[in-house]
Design a protein around this motif. Structure first.
Motif, PDB file in Angstrom:
ATOM      1  N   SER A 112       9.141  -5.471  15.492  1.00 20.60           N
ATOM      2  CA  SER A 112       9.213  -4.854  16.855  1.00 20.60           C
ATOM      3  C   SER A 112       7.545  -4.635  17.221  1.00 20.60           C
ATOM      4  N   GLU A 113       6.858  -3.997  16.051  1.00 20.91           N
ATOM      5  CA  GLU A 113       5.520  -3.299  16.361  1.00 20.91           C
ATOM      6  C   GLU A 113       4.364  -4.282  16.183  1.00 20.91           C
ATOM      7  N   GLY A 114       4.816  -5.258  15.530  1.00 24.58           N
ATOM      8  CA  GLY A 114       3.447  -6.206  15.240  1.00 24.58           C
ATOM      9  C   GLY A 114       3.035  -5.590  13.840  1.00 24.58           C
ATOM     10  N   ASP A 119       0.875  -1.104  -0.027  1.00 22.89           N
ATOM     11  CA  ASP A 119      -0.023   0.208  -0.012  1.00 22.89           C
ATOM     12  C   ASP A 119       0.906   1.309  -0.002  1.00 22.89           C
ATOM     13  N   VAL A 120       1.981   1.199   0.598  1.00 24.90           N
ATOM     14  CA  VAL A 120       2.942   2.439   0.753  1.00 24.90           C
ATOM     15  C   VAL A 120       3.468   2.628  -0.688  1.00 24.90           C
ATOM     16  N   ALA A 121       3.788   1.625  -1.101  1.00 29.28           N
ATOM     17  CA  ALA A 121       4.490   1.582  -2.482  1.00 29.28           C
ATOM     18  C   ALA A 121       3.137   2.344  -3.419  1.00 29.28           C
ATOM     19  N   LEU A 122       2.014   1.903  -3.428  1.00 27.36           N
ATOM     20  CA  LEU A 122       1.028   2.394  -4.449  1.00 27.36           C
ATOM     21  C   LEU A 122       0.839   3.644  -4.043  1.00 27.36           C
ATOM     22  N   ALA A 123       0.742   4.279  -2.664  1.00 23.42           N
ATOM     23  CA  ALA A 123       0.572   5.709  -2.351  1.00 23.42           C
ATOM     24  C   ALA A 123       1.719   6.457  -2.803  1.00 23.42           C
ATOM     25  N   LEU A 124       2.668   5.999  -3.029  1.00 20.34           N
ATOM     26  CA  LEU A 124       3.801   6.939  -3.471  1.00 20.34           C
ATOM     27  C   LEU A 124       4.076   6.813  -5.077  1.00 20.34           C
ATOM     28  N   GLY A 125       2.937   6.306  -5.520  1.00 22.03           N
ATOM     29  CA  GLY A 125       3.044   6.142  -7.040  1.00 22.03           C
ATOM     30  C   GLY A 125       3.673   5.167  -7.904  1.00 22.03           C
ATOM     31  N   LYS A 126       4.129   4.214  -6.916  1.00 21.18           N
ATOM     32  CA  LYS A 126       4.964   3.005  -7.749  1.00 21.18           C
ATOM     33  C   LYS A 126       3.908   1.905  -8.403  1.00 21.18           C
ATOM     34  N   ASP A 127       4.111   1.580  -9.572  1.00 20.29           N
ATOM     35  CA  ASP A 127       3.245   0.702 -10.164  1.00 20.29           C
ATOM     36  C   ASP A 127       3.711  -0.597  -9.795  1.00 20.29           C
ATOM     37  N   VAL A 128       3.022  -0.862  -8.471  1.00 17.82           N
ATOM     38  CA  VAL A 128       3.487  -2.223  -7.938  1.00 17.82           C
ATOM     39  C   VAL A 128       3.417  -3.568  -8.868  1.00 17.82           C
ATOM     40  N   ILE A 187      -2.835   5.354  10.494  1.00 18.47           N
ATOM     41  CA  ILE A 187      -2.011   4.745  11.203  1.00 18.47           C
ATOM     42  C   ILE A 187      -0.718   4.580  10.465  1.00 18.47           C
ATOM     43  N   ALA A 188       0.393   5.214  10.943  1.00 14.73           N
ATOM     44  CA  ALA A 188       1.667   5.421   9.921  1.00 14.73           C
ATOM     45  C   ALA A 188       2.055   4.185   9.580  1.00 14.73           C
ATOM     46  N   GLN A 189       2.135   4.041   8.233  1.00 14.07           N
ATOM     47  CA  GLN A 189       2.912   2.932   7.657  1.00 14.07           C
ATOM     48  C   GLN A 189       4.011   3.003   7.079  1.00 14.07           C
ATOM     49  N   GLU A 190       5.095   3.090   7.987  1.00 10.36           N
ATOM     50  CA  GLU A 190       6.347   3.199   7.691  1.00 10.36           C
ATOM     51  C   GLU A 190       6.948   1.742   7.127  1.00 10.36           C
ATOM     52  N   LEU A 191       7.983   1.712   6.642  1.00  5.50           N
ATOM     53  CA  LEU A 191       8.468   0.540   5.946  1.00  5.50           C
ATOM     54  C   LEU A 191       9.681   0.246   6.848  1.00  5.50           C
ATOM     55  N   THR A 192       8.954  -0.720   7.598  1.00  7.05           N
ATOM     56  CA  THR A 192       9.954  -0.943   9.151  1.00  7.05           C
ATOM     57  C   THR A 192      11.181  -1.478   8.770  1.00  7.05           C
ATOM     58  N   GLY A 244       5.129   8.832  17.205  1.00  7.25           N
ATOM     59  CA  GLY A 244       5.289  10.126  16.780  1.00  7.25           C
ATOM     60  C   GLY A 244       6.089  10.402  15.572  1.00  7.25           C
ATOM     61  N   GLN A 245       7.602   9.814  15.894  1.00  6.58           N
ATOM     62  CA  GLN A 245       8.599   9.882  14.881  1.00  6.58           C
ATOM     63  C   GLN A 245       8.347   9.302  13.592  1.00  6.58           C
ATOM     64  N   ARG A 246       7.377   8.158  13.746  1.00  3.27           N
ATOM     65  CA  ARG A 246       6.543   7.342  12.300  1.00  3.27           C
ATOM     66  C   ARG A 246       5.806   8.301  11.550  1.00  3.27           C
ATOM     67  N   LYS A 247       5.067   9.084  12.341  1.00  3.10           N
ATOM     68  CA  LYS A 247       3.923   9.881  11.771  1.00  3.10           C
ATOM     69  C   LYS A 247       4.711  11.161  10.836  1.00  3.10           C
ATOM     70  N   LEU A 248       5.847  11.425  11.777  1.00  2.00           N
ATOM     71  CA  LEU A 248       6.863  12.624  11.104  1.00  2.00           C
ATOM     72  C   LEU A 248       7.385  11.879   9.979  1.00  2.00           C
ATOM     73  N   LEU A 249       8.100  10.833  10.003  1.00  2.00           N
ATOM     74  CA  LEU A 249       8.559  10.380   8.807  1.00  2.00           C
ATOM     75  C   LEU A 249       7.583  10.198   7.654  1.00  2.00           C
ATOM     76  N   GLU A 250       6.350   9.852   7.980  1.00  2.00           N
ATOM     77  CA  GLU A 250       5.235   9.813   6.856  1.00  2.00           C
ATOM     78  C   GLU A 250       5.210  11.018   6.229  1.00  2.00           C
ATOM     79  N   LEU A 251       5.044  11.952   6.968  1.00  2.00           N
ATOM     80  CA  LEU A 251       4.884  13.324   6.430  1.00  2.00           C
ATOM     81  C   LEU A 251       5.926  13.718   5.539  1.00  2.00           C
ATOM     82  N   GLY A 252       7.215  13.553   6.141  1.00  2.00           N
ATOM     83  CA  GLY A 252       8.326  13.805   5.185  1.00  2.00           C
ATOM     84  C   GLY A 252       8.461  13.211   3.849  1.00  2.00           C
ATOM     85  N   ARG A 253       8.152  11.739   4.062  1.00  2.00           N
ATOM     86  CA  ARG A 253       8.151  10.911   2.928  1.00  2.00           C
ATOM     87  C   ARG A 253       7.180  11.645   1.967  1.00  2.00           C
TER      88      ARG A 253
END
Ligand SMILES: Nc1ncnc2c1ncn2[C@@H]1O[C@H](COP(=O)(O)OP(=O)(O)OP(=O)(O)O)[C@@H](O)[C@H]1O
Ligand SMILES: [Mg+2]
Lengths: 287, 319, 254
Positions: free
Chosen positions: B316-318, B188-197, C86-91, C155-164
């Protein structure tokens, strides 16, 4: 085009085997949520255990079948205790790869013990009787009867017994069941007993229909996968329906497709099924 | 001397397996795609090159094959690589949108279908028979040199492993790999950033399949003769074991894993004289592969050269 | 000039109507705040706008073009970039890699250019790194640039997502609760920066925010949602003094 009833009969026989096997696979998936690549090798183990009792020890086939089924149920529990139990929190993909390791182990253990070539059960060879122009063998009849008995037994188990109802609930929603305080480890134990027993029986049926070979279960996996997916992975009813559908489709297809390619029909059904109905025939897939 | 010869043979096999593992690592390690069709890419590479570089067989008792092109080996190698990549693309088109486990089942089934075709279309492939007399590249030239052919082939194979290693490392560490990694982590992140997944997945599949095809061509031209039983799904599983043992996501790991697998399979060859259970040895070795695979997953899930920190950060975060 | 035009959007899940006949326009360089109680349909609207859901009815027009049938990635390439509630950072990727991923039209994203480092890949990459550095400094993440994103705090994840998402240099940026979990000092600076970016880079913003103060401070227009529908729309003052919005919030809190 007239449909030769012989093909339909063959399809029912093959469908019985696929249905039974797919049922075991889908039950395991429902509770444990991963595709067990070693499942085909569980089937082969059941078939070889029965072979040892029947052809090597000379006991009657009924005893051998019981031994194969019970033996493989115990084997499945043992493998769980030795291996899978240590991976309970792992991802489905990790579990799938673990099962590849187990498949390597079992298949080659079978080869080391019984050798690489094909074997047959010791059953009386008779001329195949003929009914309304359909040739059938005693083995085929036993396969169908055994599968009907098993399917009924599993149906009753899932509908009428507490553990079966818990299994279905868990298969629908694991977290929910855990919240309600169902002992998941006990469920896991039962599902391995059931899944192992069914795999064992499926393997024996396969061996009765054709040959007992070390890779017999593995090569049968694809139609079994196809049935499982077509039925909606994790859905027992769907797996059985999918199994018969694939079996009959495969055998009947020889009318239009060269028979070497009848296996491709299962594959086509698999792909089309996945693309059209990702949730299965009854839309009750666990995911 | 005999030991050296043996080492060369094992080394050549290890090189071929390394190429297979490099391709698989692009699929699974970089992109997170469950490819279980590797044996088919390997087979298509081998058969394509074999058919293109052998002459049309003389009509004979068993010679059912009616096509052959007698082209230079280099043409065969390129064509085998390209055709395997095309097959990868085609298989991926049907299934790349599917979720993980489903993709595994469909690719495994597709690979079996490919083997079925090779097995049955004897006019093209000699069917279940062995396709023989596959030429070795530059055989006459090498014969004039003071080294054995195996030395030459060893260098050729490992030279290609080196080139592929460099190219795949650069792809993986470059912007292209970055997109693949993003897809591995979260579509989803890749899509949201415009990558043709879908497009990236197809490319990943095709490129990895291509290098598996290259491995197939090198295999065919080394062993002279190929048959469908060389391309069973167990090859795919062995390569999976190699990638996992070496460490998914690491190309050096893929090569190390491939070498480990080949050594596990061949090690008893190095034991001189007769050993007990010698008939069973090859089976015991494969059982050992299974044990090692499970042990690595348990004790070192990141594999020998994989990145434990990345795996840790990912969980780490699930979800 | 109208950049985004939404007309009659509707989305149901089974029996639940999540979004019902939502229509509004967003002018270029506008900052539009979307408010509403939990479950009002704000995030669903965002997903409909960005192509992550297919609407049951209605159309989305972006920059004069109907994008209703475009995939999410195609819309993103047209300049519509979203963040997730919910921040979707690429862990498993570093903070820097997360940022660089957002670059649009990167010549190195083709396999061949990536493998051979040709086609202007390295120059483009270097330029993107500079931009990323500037943003990471602003977001106070520069020290963490080589850390795996999975190891950042919420919080940092949200910021990263904004920056990204800013790295993608969008025309329209859709932010789903960007300030949640971020300390107030930094929030102030980010809001300032958003106002600057609007002018510098001709950006338009659509953002969901529960922090009403923040919305009042920067938004030109506010869209108030409730039960899937647009209840109130206008200047921040108008919407704030709209009794129906007050009722919606009070009702939502019972
Ligand atoms: N995928 C989905 N499946 C089923 N129902 C959904 C789905 N997504 C949203 N909904 C429902 O649609 C309604 C609107 O949800 P939405 O997430 O859009 O609200 P929101 O305004 O973003 O709320 P919040 O402020 O809590 O983020 C809710 O009732 C929600 O339960
Ligand atoms: Mg929301």
């Amino acid at each position: 085009m007239v449909l030769d009833p012989q093909f339909v009969w063959n399809g029912i026989v093959v469908g019985s085997i696929i249905s039974v096997s797919a049922l075991g696979l889908t039950l395991i998936f429902g509770i444990l949520n991963f595709i067990n690549i070693a499942y085909g090798d569980y089937m082969a183990t059941g078939a070889y255990l029965a072979f040892a009792v029947n052809a090597q020890m000379g006991l009657p086939l009924a005893v051998a079948i019981a031994a194969g089924v019970v033996g493989m149920a115990a084997g499945a529990v043992l493998i769980d205790k030795l291996v899978f139990e240590h991976f309970r929190t792992s991802s489905p993909v990790t579990l799938l790869i673990v099962s590849i390791g187990i498949a390597f182990f079992i298949r080659n253990l079978i080869r080391a013990i019984w050798g690489p070539s094909g074997n047959f059960y010791d059953v009386p060879i008779e001329a195949n009787p003929n009914l309304f122009g359909v040739r059938y063998s005693v083995e085929q009849l036993s396969i169908i009867v055994a599968s009907l008995l098993l399917l009924t037994a599993v149906y009753v188990l899932l509908r009428r017994t507490r553990i079966g109802i818990a299994m279905r609930a868990a298969s629908d929603d694991r977290t929910l069941t855990r919240i309600r305080g169902v002992d998941t480890e006990r469920l896991v134990l039962y599902v391995w007993i059931a899944g192992g027993a069914i795999a064992g029986l499926g393997g024996i049926m396969l061996g009765l229909d054709a040959q007992i070979r070390p890779n017999m279960g593995f090569t049968a996996l694809i139609p079994i996968f196809a049935a499982t997916i077509l039925g909606g992975i994790g859905d027992p009813k769907g797996a059985v329906a999918g199994g018969f559908a694939i079996g009959i489709l495969q055998e009947v297809s020889v009318v239009v497709v060269p028979s070497e390619y009848k296996f491709a029909v299962a594959l086509a059904a698999l792909i089309v099924g996945l693309l059209l109905r990702p949730d299965g025939l009854f839309g009750e897939a666990t995911r | 001397m005999a030991l050296l010869d043996l080492l060369l043979v094992v080394g050549i096999i290890a090189g071929v397996y390394s190429l297979l593992a490099i391709g698989m690592n692009m699929h699974w390690g970089d992109t997170g795609l469950l490819n279980f069709a590797h044996a088919a890419f390997f087979a298509v590479g081998a058969y394509t090159s074999a058919i293109l570089t052998t002459p049309t067989p003389e009509a004979g008792l068993l010679a059912e094959r009616v096509v052959g092109f007698d082209l230079p080996v280099a043409v065969g190698i390129v064509a085998g690589t390209v055709l395997a990549a095309v097959l990868g693309f085609v298989i991926a088109t049907t299934s790349v949108r599917l979720e993980g486990d489903y993709l595994a089942m469909v690719t495994l089934s597709s690979a079996e279908l490919v083997r079925l075709v090779i097995h049955n279309e004897a006019w093209l492939t000699t069917g279940a028979q062995t396709l023989k007399n596959i030429p070795r590249p530059m055989e006459s030239t090498v014969a004039t040199l003071p080294v054995s052919y195996d030395v030459f082939y060893f260098l050729l194979v490992w030279g290609l492993v080196g080139v592929c290693y460099l190219l795949f490392e650069r792809m993986s560490n470059g912007p292209f790999g970055r997109v693949l990694h993003a897809i591995r982590e979260n579509d989803d992140v890749a899509l949201a950033l415009g990558k043709d997944v879908t497009q990236f997945k197809l490319k990943s599949f095709a490129i990895g399949a291509g290098v598996a095809g290259l491995a197939g061509t090198l295999w065919a031209h080394y062993v002279y003769a190929i048959s469908p039983v060389m391309f069973l799904p167990s090859i795919t599983f062995l390569i999976w074991a190699a990638v996992i043992i070496g460490g998914a996501g690491s190309y050096a790991g893929a090569i190390v894993g491939a070498v480990v697998i080949v050594l596990l399979r061949q090690v008893t060859r190095f034991i001189p004289g007769s050993v007990p259970f010698s008939d069973q040895m090859s089976y015991l070795r494969l059982m050992l592969v299974g044990v090692v695979l499970v042990a690595v997953l348990y004790y070192r899930p990141e594999g020998l050269l994989g990145n434990a920190e990345r795996l840790q950060a990912g969980t780490s975060e699930g979800d | 000039m109208t950049l985004l035009s939404v007309d009659g959007l509707r989305k149901t899940f089974g029996g639940i109507v999540a979004v019902e006949d939502v229509s509004f326009d967003v002018e270029r360089q506008d900052i539009v705040g979307v408010i509403g109680p939990n479950g009002a349909g704000k995030s669903t609207t965002f997903r409909l706008l960005t192509g992550f859901h297919t609407p049951d009815a209605g159309t989305v027009e972006f920059d004069g073009e109907d994008v209703t049938d475009l995939s999410p990635d195609a819309r993103a390439r047209k300049g519509m970039i979203r963040t997730f509630q919910i921040a979707q950072e690429l862990t498993g990727m570093s903070v820097m890699q997360n940022m660089l991923l957002a670059a649009q039209g990167h010549p190195g994203e083709r396999a061949v250019t990536s493998a051979l480092g040709i086609g202007g890949t390295s120059a483009f990459e270097a330029d993107q790194r500079d931009q990323a550095e500037e943003l990471l400094q602003l977001l106070e993440l520069w020290e963490l640039r080589d850390e795996y994103a999975g190891n950042l705090s919420g919080g940092q994840r949200k910021l990263l997502e904004l920056g990204r998402s800013l790295m993608a240099d969008p025309d329209l940026l859709l932010l789903d609760e960007p300030m949640a979990g971020i300390n107030p000092d930094l929030t102030d600076r980010l809001l300032e920066r958003i106002l600057e970016l609007r002018d510098e880079r001709d950006m338009t913003f659509l953002f969901v925010e529960h922090d009403i103060d923040a919305v009042m401070r920067v938004a030109d227009t506010v869209v108030g949602m409730h039960n899937g529908a647009v209840l109130s729309m206008g200047t921040p003052e108008e919407v704030q003094s709209d009794d129906r919005m007050l009722e919606a919030y009070l009702g939502g809190e019972v």
